[in-house]
Write an enzyme that holds these catalytic residues in place. Structure first.
Site, short mmCIF file in Angstrom:
data_model
loop_
_atom_site.label_atom_id
_atom_site.label_comp_id
_atom_site.label_asym_id
_atom_site.label_seq_id
_atom_site.Cartn_x
_atom_site.Cartn_y
_atom_site.Cartn_z
CD GLU A 43 -2.24 1.09 2.60
OE1 GLU A 43 -2.52 2.63 3.21
OE2 GLU A 43 -2.98 0.50 3.56
CB CYS B 93 -3.06 5.19 3.65
SG CYS B 93 -4.12 4.23 4.95
#
Length: 501
Positions: free
Chosen positions: A260, A297
C-alpha cells in the site's frame, strides 16, 4: 521491560551495533541494529515452523490469535506509555488503535472457524463417463509459506508488528517475519513480547514469528529477496515500496508484493450538495484532513467542485475550520520534513493560490490550504501526488464535464468520495463508472478516514495506491493474499489436509 533486542524464533538476540530511538518526548532507548544474518536466521526458523504450523487445526490457530490479543491487552498500559513517547500520538489514539489491533486478531480467529475462506470445491468422480472417466477432484486454499511484513510508520499497532498483515497471515497458516519500523521500536518490541507469550501459552512452534528491529536498506532487501519468503506485506512510501516490489519481481522465483503505497483520496462535491450543505461538508473535510495531523493513508487531500459562489463559500468555511486547528506533533522528524517539502512543492505549482499558509517547525505541523483551477490541475500531474500531512488542495472546475476530466486524470486511489444530493444523481451516474476504476473504495456523503475492519472492506486500489489491485490489507478478504488454491485428484481421505474435513 524493554530489552532492545530482536525476537528470532523464541530467542531475544542482540547485535554488534545499536541505534537510539527518537521519541517525541520522554527517554530514548538503544535497540540492536538488524542485519541480513538476523533476517536469514528468522527466515530459516519460519520455514522450519511452516509444516507444523500449517498442519495445526483452525481451532488451534484461532486460539493462538485470541491469545495474542489477550497478551496485548495485558500490556496495554505499557504499550500506551511507550507508544505515546515514541510517536507523539495522544493516549486516546493509541488506546483506540490497540483496540482495533486486538479486534482484528479476534476477527480472524472467528473467520477461520468458518468455511467460506477455504473455497472448498468438489467434482466427484464419474467412473462411467464416456469416452473417458472423470477423476475425483477436490480444491482447497492452502497457506503459501513464510510471509514478510514491514511495519508502518503511521500505525504503530494496527499496521505493524501484530497488525492486519500479521494477523491475516497467521490465520492463513503462514509464519511471519516482521521488519520493525525504527520510528516505534519500543512499541514493536512490547507487542513482540505479547506474541512470544502467546506462542508459549498455546504451544506453537517458536519460528512462527520473528521480529527484526532497525537496520539499513540492506535488511529490507535481504528480507524480500530471501528464497524462503513467499510473499510480502508492506505499508509505506511509493518510492520505498516500488523499490521492494521491483526486487520481488526480479527474484529467481518472483513472489507477490502486497504494497500500500499512497493516495490523495479525492472528494467530488456535486452542485446540489455543495449548495445545500457546503459549509457542513467543509467543516467535516477539515476534521478528516487534520485527523492525526493528516498522517492517514485515507487522508482526503483533494476537493473538486464547480467554480462559483457556492465554491467561494466552501473555501471560506474550510479556511475558517482549518485555521482553528493548532500545531500537531508528527510521527517522525523525517515525516515532518517531507510534509514541509510537499507543502512547498504544491505552493510553487503553476496557478496554485494559497488560501491558508501556516508555519511548521521541527516535528510540528499545522494545516495548509491551497486552490487551483481544473485546467492547471490537468496540466501539472505533480499536483496529484500525495503530501503526507494536513494539507488540502481545492480544484475549481468550470463545469461538470471538466469534473469528469479530473476524475479520468487520476491515478489509482485507495478511496474516492462523492458528496451528492438527489438532484446530483445524473452527474453521479456519469462519475461512478470512472471512479470505480480508480479506487478500491467509493464513498457517498462521508469521509474516508476511519477504515472499518469488516468482511466487506477493501483497503487497496489500482497502482500506485497499491501494487495489487485484487487485494486488500483490511478486512477478512485480506487472508486471500497468503493462500493459493491446490487441487487434489483421486486423493485418499487420509492424505487430505485437515482443513478439508
Amino acid at each position: 521491560m524493554l530489552t532492545g533486542k530482536h525476537l528470532i524464533a523464541g530467542d531475544w538476540i542482540g547485535g554488534d551495533q545499536t541505534f537510539a530511538s527518537s521519541p517525541a518526548h520522554g527517554p530514548a532507548h538503544a535497540y540492536a541494529v538488524g542485519t541480513p544474518d538476523h533476517v536469514a536466521a528468522a527466515c530459516s526458523a519460519a520455514e522450519a515452523a511452516f509444516p507444523t504450523y500449517a498442519a495445526r487445526s483452525r481451532a488451534e490457530r484461532a486460539a493462538f490469535l485470541t491469545q495474542i490479543a489477550n497478551e496485548i491487552e495485558a500490556r496495554g498500559a505499557e504499550i500506551t506509555e511507550v507508544g505515546t513517547q515514541e510517536t507523539g500520538l495522544p493516549a486516546a489514539r493509541l488506546e483506540g488503535e490497540r483496540g482495533r489491533t486486538t479486534m482484528q486478531l479476534r476477527l480472524f480467529a472467528s473467520h477461520i472457524l468458518k468455511d467460506g475462506w477455504l473455497d472448498r470445491r468438489h467434482d466427484a468422480a464419474l467412473p462411467d463417463r464416456q469416452p473417458a472417466p472423470r477423476p475425483d477432484i477436490k480444491l482447497l486454499q492452502r497457506p503459501i509459506g513464510p510471509v514478510a511484513v514491514f511495519g508502518a510508520s503511521n500505525f504503530p499497532l494496527a499496521f505493524s508488528t501484530a497488525g492486519g498483515d500479521t494477523a491475516s497471515a497467521l490465520a492463513a497458516g503462514c509464519p511471519v517475519v516482521v521488519k520493525g519500523h525504527s520510528a516505534h521500536p519500543g512499541t514493536g518490541e512490547i507487542v513482540a513480547q505479547a506474541i512470544d507469550a502467546a506462542i508459549h501459552a498455546t504451544n506453537m512452534p517458536p519460528g512462527v514469528f520473528s521480529l527484526v528491529q532497525g537496520g539499513k536498506r540492506d535488511v529490507g532487501e535481504a528480507l524480500v529477496q530471501h528464497p524462503l519468503i513467499k510473499a510480502v506485506g508492506f505499508t509505506g512510501s511509493l518510492a520505498g515500496g516500488r523499490a521492494l516490489f521491483n526486487l520481488c519481481a526480479q527474484r529467481p522465483e518472483p513472489i507477490p508484493f502486497f504494497g500500500e503505497l499512497g493516495s490523495v483520496n479525492p472528494m467530488f462535491l456535486l452542485p446540489a450538495a455543495l449548495a445545500a450543505r457546503g459549509e457542513a461538508i467543509a467543516k467535516g473535510w477539515a476534521g478528516s484532513l487534520t485527523m492525526g495531523a493528516g498522517q492517514f493513508c485515507t487522508n482526503p487531500g483533494i476537493a473538486v467542485l464547480i467554480d462559483g459562489p457556492e465554491a467561494d463559500a466552501f473555501v471560506a468555511a474550510a479556511r475558517t475550520a482549518l485555521a482553528a486547528v493548532g500545531p500537531q506533533t508528527m510521527l517522525t522528524d523525517g515525516i515532518a520534513d517531507a510534509f514541509r517539502q510537499g507543502r512547498d512543492r504544491i505552493a510553487r505549482g503553476s496557478g496554485v493560490r494559497s488560501v491558508l499558509t501556516t508555519t511548521c517547525d521541527h516535528r510540528n505541523a499545522m494545516p495548509c490550504l491551497f486552490e487551483v483551477s481544473g485546467q492547471d490541475w490537468l496540466d501539472n500531474h505533480a499536483l496529484a501526488e500525495e503530501v503526507f500531512g494536513p494539507l488540502g488542495l481545492i480544484v475549481r472546475v468550470r463545469h461538470a464535464a471538466e469534473m469528469q476530466d479530473i476524475a479520468r486524470s487520476l491515478q489509482g486511489q485507495l478511496t474516492c468520495t462523492l458528496h451528492l444530493d438527489d438532484a446530483d444523481t445524473d452527474l453521479g451516474k456519469a462519475l461512478m463508472p470512472i471512479l470505480e476504476r480508480k479506487a478500491g473504495r467509493v464513498l457517498a456523503n462521508g469521509f474516508p478516514t476511519g477504515v472499518e475492519v469488516v468482511d466487506a472492506q477493501v483497503h487497496g486500489g489500482p497502482y500506485p495506491a497499491s501494487t495489487n489491485f485484487g487485494a486488500t490489507s483490511v478486512g477478512t478478504l485480506s487472508i486471500r493474499r497468503w493462500l493459493r488454491p491446490v487441487a487434489f485428484q483421486n486423493m485418499p481421505e487420509a492424505l487430505l489436509p485437515l482443513d478439508w474435513a
